[in-house]
Write an enzyme that holds these catalytic residues in place. Structure first.
Site, PDB file in Angstrom:
ATOM      1  N   LYS A  61       0.790  -1.313   0.183  1.00 20.63           N
ATOM      2  CA  LYS A  61       0.041  -0.067  -0.060  1.00 20.63           C
ATOM      3  C   LYS A  61       0.832   1.184  -0.070  1.00 20.63           C
ATOM      4  O   LYS A  61       0.589   1.987  -0.693  1.00 20.63           O
ATOM      5  CB  LYS A  61      -1.037  -0.002   1.226  1.00 20.63           C
ATOM      6  CG  LYS A  61      -2.310  -1.078   1.220  1.00 20.63           C
ATOM      7  CD  LYS A  61      -2.850  -1.100   2.471  1.00 20.63           C
ATOM      8  CE  LYS A  61      -3.959  -2.249   2.363  1.00 20.63           C
ATOM      9  NZ  LYS A  61      -4.374  -2.756   3.405  1.00 20.63           N
TER      10      LYS A  61
ATOM     11  N   ASP B 182     -11.367   3.235   4.014  1.00 17.89           N
ATOM     12  CA  ASP B 182     -11.563   1.797   4.002  1.00 17.89           C
ATOM     13  C   ASP B 182     -13.266   1.596   3.843  1.00 17.89           C
ATOM     14  O   ASP B 182     -13.674   0.548   3.470  1.00 17.89           O
ATOM     15  CB  ASP B 182     -11.165   0.850   4.931  1.00 17.89           C
ATOM     16  CG  ASP B 182     -10.060  -0.035   4.707  1.00 17.89           C
ATOM     17  OD1 ASP B 182      -9.881  -0.138   3.522  1.00 17.89           O
ATOM     18  OD2 ASP B 182      -9.514  -0.462   5.514  1.00 17.89           O
TER      19      ASP B 182
ATOM     20  N   GLN C 222      -5.037  -1.046   9.531  1.00 19.10           N
ATOM     21  CA  GLN C 222      -4.705  -2.635   9.016  1.00 19.10           C
ATOM     22  C   GLN C 222      -5.304  -3.560   9.822  1.00 19.10           C
ATOM     23  O   GLN C 222      -5.146  -3.700  11.099  1.00 19.10           O
ATOM     24  CB  GLN C 222      -3.318  -2.950   8.922  1.00 19.10           C
ATOM     25  CG  GLN C 222      -3.074  -4.270   8.207  1.00 19.10           C
ATOM     26  CD  GLN C 222      -3.651  -4.397   6.798  1.00 19.10           C
ATOM     27  OE1 GLN C 222      -3.390  -3.270   5.972  1.00 19.10           O
ATOM     28  NE2 GLN C 222      -4.169  -5.327   6.431  1.00 19.10           N
TER      29      GLN C 222
END
Ligand code: NDP
Length: 296
Positions: A54, A121, A98
């Site tokens: 990422k 997200d 994460q």
């Protein structure tokens, strides 16, 4: 008949190039780069790999990548304090924590702390609510990537019969919502669905997000259907090495389907590309700079 391959890797590459162009324009207009912050707690090897890729992709798109590594024994209070600090940082447009978090840390409590307008997200309950009532927010990256692949392949999805197998909050449910919003007629199947093969057989569009290696067989598929395989499963290959397979039995399904995503190289590459897209969209929104979000 052998199905056309839906090349998610190539599509994601094209999307990343567009993002890089818009990121450059953002920097010129805002006088700063768009910024994506990723918080990694603990040493989970798969999470470390994801966070590294990422970060690389964010930099390659001309955006700022901010990585925060915290020890596995971090307290929930410390993690929440870090999220609040990032919420308040004007250089941060997107925040990603994460997952999974180490045992003992409450994922929902942490995600709920993220400013919904930086929740790239799309996991915050406010963004789930916005999606369900049709308001502008952030949509989870994997299902949004699947929708992009479907629209690219099929154009208008109006009137198509779609079956989504899986009802998780991060893939199945938002996928079903997106397909409904795109005027498909949607069935959500799950572990209690009766006669799953028959249900799948009705579908013009099948999205499999189950987590069971090669579960969906070719003879479940309606001839010509478009199959999107979200599954990422590690299994032992015949050569003794592990290999990645999807939730769809690719070899039998490709004989029947009209088009199908491979694993790897289908949905997987879309997830990071859409994450970058969401972070850049956030940057434009936060600086009040006009952007045709549908062009991205
Ligand atoms: P979850 O485990 O959260 O959800 C799985 C869903 O599948 C559940 O709704 C479950 O039903 C359903 N299910 C399980 N077994 C069956 C069965 N035998 N028949 C029908 N339905 C079944 O998984 P996720 O949604 O998080 O992920 C799904 C897959 O997608 C995984 O392989 C994951 O690795 C992959 N993934 C890939 C991503 C990418 O970037 N490509 C990103 C995210 C996930 P029930 O609700 O009844 O338990």
């Amino acid at each position: 008949m052998s199905a056309a391959l839906i090349d998610g890797k190539a599509f994601a590459e094209g999307l990343r190039q567009k993002i890089a162009k818009f990121a450059g324009e953002f920097e010129a207009k805002a006088g700063r780069k768009a910024g994506l912050a990723v918080v990694l707690v603990g040493e989970d090897p798969a999470s470390q790999v994801y966070v590294r890729s990422k970060g690389k992709a964010t930099l390659a798109a001309g955006m700022n990548s901010l990585e925060y590594k915290m020890p596995a024994d971090s307290t929930e209070e410390a993690l929440i304090a870090k999220v609040k600090e990032l919420n308040a940082d004007p250089a941060v447009d997107g925040i990603l924590v994460q997952l999974p978090l180490p045992k003992g840390l409450d994922e929902q409590a942490v995600i709920s702390t993220i400013d919904p307008d930086k929740d790239v997200d799309g996991f915050h309950i406010i963004n789930a609510g916005r999606l369900s009532v049709g308001q502008k927010g952030f949509v989870p990256c994997t299902p949004l990537g699947c929708l992009m692949l479907l629209k690219d392949r099929l154009g208008d999805l109006s009137g198509k019969d779609a079956v989504v197998i899986g009802r998780s909050n991060i893939v199945g449910k938002p996928m079903a919502q997106l397909l409904t919003d795109a005027n498909a007629t949607v069935t959500i199947a799950h572990s209690r669905t009766a006669n799953l093969p028959e249900v799948v057989k009705r579908a013009d569009i099948v999205v499999a997000a189950v987590g069971r290696p090669e579960m969906v067989k070719g003879d479940w598929i309606k001839p010509g259907a478009t199959v999107i395989d979200v599954g990422i499963n590690r299994v032992d290959g015949e050569d003794g090495k592990t290999k990645l397979v999807g939730d769809v039995d690719f070899d039998s399904a490709r004989e029947v389907a009209g088009a199908i995503t491979p694993v790897p190289g289908g949905v997987g590459p879309m997830t990071i590309a859409v994450l970058l897209r969401n972070a850049l969209v956030s940057a434009y929104r936060r600086e009040n700079i006009a952007l045709d979000e549908d062009a991205l």
